[in-house]
Scaffold this active site. Structure first.
Site, PDB file in Angstrom:
ATOM      1  N   ASP A   1      -3.680  11.572 -18.015  1.00 29.65           N
ATOM      2  CA  ASP A   1      -4.860  10.831 -17.556  1.00 29.65           C
ATOM      3  C   ASP A   1      -5.230  11.174 -16.113  1.00 29.65           C
ATOM      4  O   ASP A   1      -6.362  10.945 -15.696  1.00 29.65           O
ATOM      5  CB  ASP A   1      -4.606   9.313 -17.644  1.00 29.65           C
ATOM      6  CG  ASP A   1      -4.855   8.769 -19.043  1.00 29.65           C
ATOM      7  OD1 ASP A   1      -5.084   9.571 -19.973  1.00 29.65           O
ATOM      8  OD2 ASP A   1      -4.817   7.532 -19.209  1.00 29.65           O
TER       9      ASP A   1
ATOM     10  N   GLN B   1       5.917   4.260  -9.237  1.00 32.30           N
ATOM     11  CA  GLN B   1       5.653   3.125  -8.337  1.00 32.30           C
ATOM     12  C   GLN B   1       6.172   1.781  -8.878  1.00 32.30           C
ATOM     13  O   GLN B   1       6.514   0.898  -8.094  1.00 32.30           O
ATOM     14  CB  GLN B   1       4.159   3.015  -8.062  1.00 32.30           C
ATOM     15  CG  GLN B   1       3.334   2.655  -9.287  1.00 32.30           C
ATOM     16  CD  GLN B   1       1.833   2.603  -9.022  1.00 32.30           C
ATOM     17  OE1 GLN B   1       1.381   2.878  -7.926  1.00 32.30           O
ATOM     18  NE2 GLN B   1       1.071   2.244 -10.029  1.00 32.30           N
TER      19      GLN B   1
ATOM     20  N   TYR C   1      -4.236  -2.368 -36.900  1.00 36.22           N
ATOM     21  CA  TYR C   1      -3.193  -1.674 -37.675  1.00 36.22           C
ATOM     22  C   TYR C   1      -1.805  -2.268 -37.431  1.00 36.22           C
ATOM     23  O   TYR C   1      -1.583  -2.991 -36.457  1.00 36.22           O
ATOM     24  CB  TYR C   1      -3.202  -0.169 -37.409  1.00 36.22           C
ATOM     25  CG  TYR C   1      -3.008   0.330 -35.993  1.00 36.22           C
ATOM     26  CD1 TYR C   1      -1.743   0.441 -35.420  1.00 36.22           C
ATOM     27  CD2 TYR C   1      -4.091   0.764 -35.231  1.00 36.22           C
ATOM     28  CE1 TYR C   1      -1.557   0.950 -34.142  1.00 36.22           C
ATOM     29  CE2 TYR C   1      -3.923   1.282 -33.942  1.00 36.22           C
ATOM     30  CZ  TYR C   1      -2.651   1.373 -33.411  1.00 36.22           C
ATOM     31  OH  TYR C   1      -2.480   1.882 -32.150  1.00 36.22           O
TER      32      TYR C   1
HETATM   33  C1  LIG Z   1      -7.079   0.697 -25.225  1.00 34.14           C
HETATM   34  C2  LIG Z   1      -6.361   2.012 -25.245  1.00 34.14           C
HETATM   35  C3  LIG Z   1      -5.786   2.472 -26.433  1.00 34.14           C
HETATM   36  C4  LIG Z   1      -5.158   3.734 -26.468  1.00 34.14           C
HETATM   37  N1  LIG Z   1      -4.613   4.163 -27.650  1.00 34.14           N
HETATM   38  C5  LIG Z   1      -4.037   5.418 -27.693  1.00 34.14           C
HETATM   39  C6  LIG Z   1      -3.459   5.909 -28.911  1.00 34.14           C
HETATM   40  O1  LIG Z   1      -3.451   5.234 -29.936  1.00 34.14           O
HETATM   41  N2  LIG Z   1      -2.914   7.171 -28.900  1.00 34.14           N
HETATM   42  C7  LIG Z   1      -2.900   7.948 -27.773  1.00 34.14           C
HETATM   43  O2  LIG Z   1      -2.400   9.092 -27.816  1.00 34.14           O
HETATM   44  N3  LIG Z   1      -3.424   7.480 -26.612  1.00 34.14           N
HETATM   45  C8  LIG Z   1      -3.976   6.254 -26.544  1.00 34.14           C
HETATM   46  N4  LIG Z   1      -4.499   5.779 -25.368  1.00 34.14           N
HETATM   47  C9  LIG Z   1      -4.447   6.632 -24.165  1.00 34.14           C
HETATM   48  C10 LIG Z   1      -3.098   6.560 -23.480  1.00 34.14           C
HETATM   49  O3  LIG Z   1      -2.715   5.240 -23.255  1.00 34.14           O
HETATM   50  C11 LIG Z   1      -3.149   7.292 -22.135  1.00 34.14           C
HETATM   51  O4  LIG Z   1      -3.879   8.475 -22.260  1.00 34.14           O
HETATM   52  C12 LIG Z   1      -1.747   7.643 -21.688  1.00 34.14           C
HETATM   53  O5  LIG Z   1      -1.006   6.478 -21.465  1.00 34.14           O
HETATM   54  C13 LIG Z   1      -1.781   8.493 -20.421  1.00 34.14           C
HETATM   55  O6  LIG Z   1      -0.470   8.749 -19.995  1.00 34.14           O
HETATM   56  P1  LIG Z   1      -0.183   9.259 -18.530  1.00 34.14           P
HETATM   57  O7  LIG Z   1       1.300   9.466 -18.464  1.00 34.14           O
HETATM   58  O8  LIG Z   1      -1.088  10.403 -18.210  1.00 34.14           O
HETATM   59  O9  LIG Z   1      -0.651   8.089 -17.574  1.00 34.14           O
HETATM   60  P2  LIG Z   1      -0.122   6.590 -17.452  1.00 34.14           P
HETATM   61  O10 LIG Z   1       0.446   6.113 -18.727  1.00 34.14           O
HETATM   62  O11 LIG Z   1      -1.250   5.816 -16.841  1.00 34.14           O
HETATM   63  O12 LIG Z   1       1.084   6.689 -16.423  1.00 34.14           O
HETATM   64  C14 LIG Z   1       0.878   6.898 -15.061  1.00 34.14           C
HETATM   65  C15 LIG Z   1       2.097   6.388 -14.306  1.00 34.14           C
HETATM   66  O13 LIG Z   1       1.971   6.749 -12.934  1.00 34.14           O
HETATM   67  C16 LIG Z   1       2.356   5.669 -12.129  1.00 34.14           C
HETATM   68  N5  LIG Z   1       1.694   5.833 -10.827  1.00 34.14           N
HETATM   69  C17 LIG Z   1       0.361   5.717 -10.562  1.00 34.14           C
HETATM   70  N6  LIG Z   1       0.121   5.953  -9.253  1.00 34.14           N
HETATM   71  C18 LIG Z   1       1.318   6.207  -8.673  1.00 34.14           C
HETATM   72  C19 LIG Z   1       1.722   6.520  -7.343  1.00 34.14           C
HETATM   73  N7  LIG Z   1       0.818   6.615  -6.329  1.00 34.14           N
HETATM   74  N8  LIG Z   1       3.031   6.743  -7.093  1.00 34.14           N
HETATM   75  C20 LIG Z   1       3.965   6.665  -8.113  1.00 34.14           C
HETATM   76  N9  LIG Z   1       3.634   6.350  -9.385  1.00 34.14           N
HETATM   77  C21 LIG Z   1       2.327   6.133  -9.666  1.00 34.14           C
HETATM   78  C22 LIG Z   1       1.900   4.449 -12.919  1.00 34.14           C
HETATM   79  O14 LIG Z   1       2.580   3.278 -12.522  1.00 34.14           O
HETATM   80  C23 LIG Z   1       2.218   4.872 -14.341  1.00 34.14           C
HETATM   81  O15 LIG Z   1       3.528   4.516 -14.727  1.00 34.14           O
HETATM   82  C24 LIG Z   1      -5.110   4.522 -25.300  1.00 34.14           C
HETATM   83  C25 LIG Z   1      -5.661   4.053 -24.099  1.00 34.14           C
HETATM   84  C26 LIG Z   1      -6.290   2.812 -24.074  1.00 34.14           C
HETATM   85  C27 LIG Z   1      -6.905   2.330 -22.776  1.00 34.14           C
END
Ligand SMILES: Cc1cc2nc3c(=O)[nH]c(=O)nc-3n(C[C@H](O)[C@H](O)[C@H](O)COP(=O)(O)OP(=O)(O)OC[C@H]3O[C@@H](n4cnc5c(N)ncnc54)[C@H](O)[C@@H]3O)c2cc1C
Length: 385
Positions: A292, A35, A213
């Site tokens: 996630d 998106q 860190y």
């Molecule tokens: C404070 C914090 C610290 C963290 N530290 C760590 C760490 O040190 N190590 C670690 O492993 N994890 C860490 N995490 C967890 C990690 O950031 C997430 O688990 C990870 O980013 C999840 O990846 P994802 O690809 O599942 O989702 P996301 O990174 O959320 O990606 C989802 C994507 O989907 C897109 N999207 C959403 N809805 C739509 C739609 N309807 N149509 C098209 N696109 C869409 C979004 O724009 C986004 O780009 C941390 C999280 C937080 C909050």
């Protein structure tokens, strides 16, 4: 000859990009729909534990990531005010020897860019917000906000905590707002004016903590992330700025290292911490979820992105060699392999005890998504850390 399935991935976060890169390695036809109109480099660090690093190694990113990431000697836990050591988990060469892969810290934007570099431009469609999906026996139609459509043999919902695809499969249900906030930022170490800080420490207060860190091997950028009660804040947004005065007040009385870091920090982002209970299922027909979208967790084990990247490899392995009619079976198999582990990590994270005292991390860091047997795993209780 078997025709390989065409796979659509919704979401170009760490999970979606890792899935696209792995599927491409296996010769699949992949399209990623995201998106956002562009990728922003927001100030945040990320910890890449050995299980996550193995994913990156298998994708050929080892030399690149090693060239700039910081390898901390340990994960140190200290008492918030006295600084007394609670626990010190050896990382550095000791972890590398134990797990056969390093534990690294880096800028989140650098990790995202590394994964994005593996997906060619023509496979990545930005500015495509998914609104709906229609499943038929022979494929899935994806509908986007701008009225456009796409067709695929299988769809992977890697669209994050507020996943539209999760909602379409399982119905609307908001994730649990924990009432806690992550303030986080990356800033130049030069702003500390020579004051020395630990390489990687979690400072444990009675009802709040802060992790500090370095995010590169030059040690010239430092990152911190908090978890602090703020029940009225529910916004997860990369652009939301936090108030430095409020943040510093919340950590008044913490050890001098924490005070100095917060005093030097020029600006900060603010992010509501959310989570979900493990979902009853991730898959329906030719559609499944990853990262996630299906197992958001509180970030207290630094495993959210690691789990998303592990999902990506296992899912791609399940799809490897199957034809267009085998997608549903491959997705069901993937869920069976992964659900026990991610549920266990979600529930263990929730406890917020990881590395706060004697911890055995082998069950997390020892996992290899490239070789784990593709067999269903029986459900177990959350791990005692
Ligand atoms: C404070 C914090 C610290 C963290 N530290 C760590 C760490 O040190 N190590 C670690 O492993 N994890 C860490 N995490 C967890 C990690 O950031 C997430 O688990 C990870 O980013 C999840 O990846 P994802 O690809 O599942 O989702 P996301 O990174 O959320 O990606 C989802 C994507 O989907 C897109 N999207 C959403 N809805 C739509 C739609 N309807 N149509 C098209 N696109 C869409 C979004 O724009 C986004 O780009 C941390 C999280 C937080 C909050």
């Amino acid at each position: 000859m078997k025709k390989k399935p065409a796979i659509a991935i919704v979401g170009a976060g760490m999970g979606g990009l890792a899935a696209a890169a792995t599927l491409r390695r296996f010769g699949c036809d992949v399209s990623v729909f995201e998106q956002a109109t562009r990728f922003a480099r927001v100030g945040a660090g990320i910890q890449v534990s050995p299980n996550a690093f193995r994913v990156l190694r298998g994708l050929g990113l080892e030399p690149h990531i090693r060239s700039f990431a910081f390898q901390p000697p340990s994960w140190r836990s200290r008492v918030w005010d006295t600084g007394e050591e609670k626990f010190d988990y050896p990382l550095g060469p000791a972890a590398e020897k134990r797990y056969g892969a390093p534990y690294l810290q880096l800028h989140r934007g650098d990790l995202h860019a590394a994964l994005a570099s593996l997906v060619p431009k023509e496979a990545l469609r930005l500015n495509q917000r998914l609104t709906g999906i229609d499943q038929a026996a022979d494929g899935v139609t994806l509908h986007f906000e701008d009225g456009s459509r796409a067709r695929a043999d299988g769809v992977i919902g890697a669209d994050g905590t507020h996943s539209r695809i999760r909602e379409l499969l399982l119905g609307p249900e908001k994730p649990a707002i924990t009432g806690r906030v992550a303030y986080r930022t990356v800033f130049p170490v030069s702003l500390l004016n020579g004051y020395r800080i630990d390489d990687h420490t979690k400072w444990w207060g009675p009802d709040r903590h802060i992790v500090i860190y370095f995010v590169n091997n030059r040690k010239d950028e430092v990152y911190f992330v908090t978890s602090v009660p703020e029940p009225d804040w529910a916004l997860e947004s990369w652009s939301a700025q936090g108030d430095l005065g409020t943040l510093r007040k919340a950590y008044a009385g913490f050890h001098e290292q924490v005070q100095r870091v917060l005093a030097a920090c020029p600006q900060v982002h603010k992010w509501a911490i959310v989570e979900r209970q493990p979902l009853p299922r991730w898959t329906e027909g030719r559609v499944t979820l990853l990262g996630d979208a299906c197992h958001p967790m509180v970030p207290y084990m630094a495993q959210g992105a690691a789990m998303a990247m592990e999902d990506a490899v296992v899912l791609a392995r399940c799809l490897d060699g199957c034809d267009r009619d085998g997608v549903q079976e491959a997705f069901t198999r993937y869920e069976g392999v992964r659900k026990e582990r991610t549920s266990r990590v979600q529930l263990t994270s929730h406890l917020n005890q990881w590395m706060g005292g004697n911890t055995n991390a082998d069950w997390v860091y020892g996992y290899d998504a490239w070789t784990v047997p593709l067999e269903p795993q029986p459900a177990r209780m959350p791990a005692a850390t």
